[in-house]
Enzyme design. Structure first.
Site, PDB file in Angstrom:
ATOM      1  N   GLY A  42      -3.367  -6.402   6.049  1.00 40.44           N
ATOM      2  CA  GLY A  42      -4.217  -5.428   6.433  1.00 40.44           C
ATOM      3  C   GLY A  42      -5.185  -5.929   7.694  1.00 40.44           C
ATOM      4  O   GLY A  42      -5.577  -5.445   8.609  1.00 40.44           O
ATOM      5  N   ARG A  67     -13.265  -8.476  -0.538  1.00 43.97           N
ATOM      6  CA  ARG A  67     -12.391  -8.363   0.393  1.00 43.97           C
ATOM      7  C   ARG A  67     -11.934  -6.956   0.834  1.00 43.97           C
ATOM      8  O   ARG A  67     -11.286  -6.395  -0.239  1.00 43.97           O
ATOM      9  CB  ARG A  67     -11.072  -9.275   0.595  1.00 43.97           C
ATOM     10  N   VAL A  68     -11.773  -6.441   1.965  1.00 45.61           N
ATOM     11  CA  VAL A  68     -11.317  -5.143   2.174  1.00 45.61           C
ATOM     12  C   VAL A  68     -10.402  -5.104   3.440  1.00 45.61           C
ATOM     13  O   VAL A  68     -10.660  -5.810   4.247  1.00 45.61           O
ATOM     14  CB  VAL A  68     -12.589  -4.077   2.564  1.00 45.61           C
ATOM     15  N   GLY A  69      -9.282  -4.456   3.109  1.00 44.53           N
ATOM     16  CA  GLY A  69      -8.216  -4.781   4.222  1.00 44.53           C
ATOM     17  C   GLY A  69      -8.233  -3.390   5.192  1.00 44.53           C
ATOM     18  O   GLY A  69      -9.277  -2.590   5.351  1.00 44.53           O
ATOM     19  N   ASP A  70      -7.180  -2.926   5.614  1.00 48.90           N
ATOM     20  CA  ASP A  70      -7.060  -1.914   6.490  1.00 48.90           C
ATOM     21  C   ASP A  70      -6.905  -0.592   6.008  1.00 48.90           C
ATOM     22  O   ASP A  70      -7.185   0.514   6.092  1.00 48.90           O
ATOM     23  CB  ASP A  70      -5.582  -2.048   7.387  1.00 48.90           C
ATOM     24  N   THR A  83       0.655  -1.166  -0.043  1.00 51.30           N
ATOM     25  CA  THR A  83       0.084   0.192   0.132  1.00 51.30           C
ATOM     26  C   THR A  83       0.722   1.225  -0.145  1.00 51.30           C
ATOM     27  O   THR A  83       1.949   1.176   0.859  1.00 51.30           O
ATOM     28  CB  THR A  83      -0.769   0.069   1.287  1.00 51.30           C
TER      29      THR A  83
HETATM   30  N1  GLY Z   1      -2.601  -3.185   3.745  1.00 54.01           N
HETATM   31  C1  GLY Z   1      -3.261  -3.422   2.422  1.00 54.01           C
HETATM   32  C2  GLY Z   1      -4.404  -4.357   2.639  1.00 54.01           C
HETATM   33  O1  GLY Z   1      -4.078  -5.332   3.611  1.00 54.01           O
HETATM   34  O2  GLY Z   1      -5.169  -4.443   1.873  1.00 54.01           O
END
Ligand code: GLY
Length: 334
Positions: A248, A222-225, A194
């Site tokens: 994330g 899926r969504v991360g941090d 990222t």
């Molecule tokens: N840090 C980016 C993600 O996990 O999507």
């Protein structure tokens, strides 16, 4: 060591490293003069992004404008497979993007799982500025972008499509650490990284932006941090700002960037705050933490910055009136 001696020591270390023209390992903080603009961002590719942000900062522009302009560089780069256009798709072949932005007044905006729009960070900013909300996801985020003049584009480049089809042959999901350094190697990458960017402008205001295509070949939806305020990014103009990179899910569990800012509020230096957040991930699940990468990057109101990661290999880029540099962050495991 007194504060003044610490300052002299870190300045001297940074100068020696700058003269040597090398990366500085662990030269993780630097005292700028009051209200000297500075921009920091994750990874080596942050260098080009910082250069773009600097055009705004050096002309007295706002940290908010700077971070938006800065992270648009990797978003538009087809050779960067972890952010924006050319990002690796999910396992069904869709490039889905996540981004958020936050300014010095706790204003913030985010988009998640946004498809077909090259600059999710610009849409996140509009969510912040034009809606009563903080987050828009998926189809709704796309509709909002199109209604505001963004163009629908195909973000799946032939190279990314080829990598996805290769991956489909085995469909094996194994995150590889620090893969951003291996983007152009055959067979990779199978992971993600990222860009998180933090800036302080000439008024001393802080802002941050964070944008990613997320984990390569992730599950659909899926969504991360990265687009989650508090996890991938947090800004408190009285204290400092922080951002994260890496897996994330682990950052979300500890609300990592908010944690780093709160630790700075308690008096931790940026590097010590990042280290404590990393240690919390380790304490939660020491076995898992050995096999993944997470890195934090932070800056405080004095312009002191620092970073820390689980694994060796996390780098961050810095640009100010007196330096333009890539640092190797210190890490839990060497
Ligand atoms: N840090 C980016 C993600 O996990 O999507």
């Amino acid at each position: 060591m007194s504060t003044r001696r610490k300052f002299l020591f870190s300045s001297a270390a940074a100068s020696i490293a700058a003269l040597a023209g090398k990366r500085s390992f662990g030269a993780a903080s630097y005292q700028t003069r009051k209200n000297d603009p500075v921009v920091v961002s994750t990874w080596d590719f942050g260098k080009a992004a910082n250069a773009e942000a600097w055009k705004t900062l050096r002309n007295g522009g706002s940290a908010l404008d700077a971070v938006e302009a800065g992270v648009k560089i990797p978003e538009a780069d087809p050779n960067n497979h972890t952010v924006g256009y050319g990002g690796y798709p999910d396992r069904e072949g869709h490039v889905t993007l996540d981004a958020c932005i936050m300014d010095e007044q706790y204003r913030c905006g985010a988009v998640m799982c946004l498809e077909h729009i090259k600059h999710p960070i610009a849409v996140a900013r509009l969510v912040m500025e034009k809606t009563p909300h903080v987050q828009l996801v998926g189809e709704g985020a796309l509709q909002f972008a199109l209604a505001n003049g963004f163009q629908k584009e195909n973000l799946l480049t032939p190279e990314s499509e080829k990598a996805w089809k290769e991956w489909l042959k085995e469909s094996k999901y194994e995150p590889v650490m620090n893969i951003e350094n291996q983007n152009n190697l055959p067979g990779g990458p199978y992971n993600h990284d990222t860009i998180g960017m933090l800036a302080m402008d000439a008024k001393g205001h802080l802002s941050g932006a964070c944008t990613t295509s997320g984990m390569a070949f992730k599950m659909r939806g899926r969504v991360g941090d990265s687009p989650i305020i508090g996890a991938g990014l947090y800004v408190d103009n009285e204290v400092g700002a922080a951002t994260s990179t890496g897996v994330g899910e682990e950052v979300i569990r500890i609300v990592g960037s908010h944690l780093v800012v709160e630790l700075m509020r308690q008096g931790y230096t940026p590097k010590a705050a990042c280290k404590e957040a990393v240690e919390r991930i380790v304490r939660r699940n020491p076995k898992k933490a050995k096999d993944i990468q997470v890195g934090f990057l932070a800056i405080n109101k004095k312009g002191v910055y620092g970073a820390y990661a689980l694994q060796k290999g996390f780098t961050y880029s810095v640009k100010s009136g007196r330096e333009e540099k890539i640092y190797d962050a210190e890490s839990k495991w060497k």
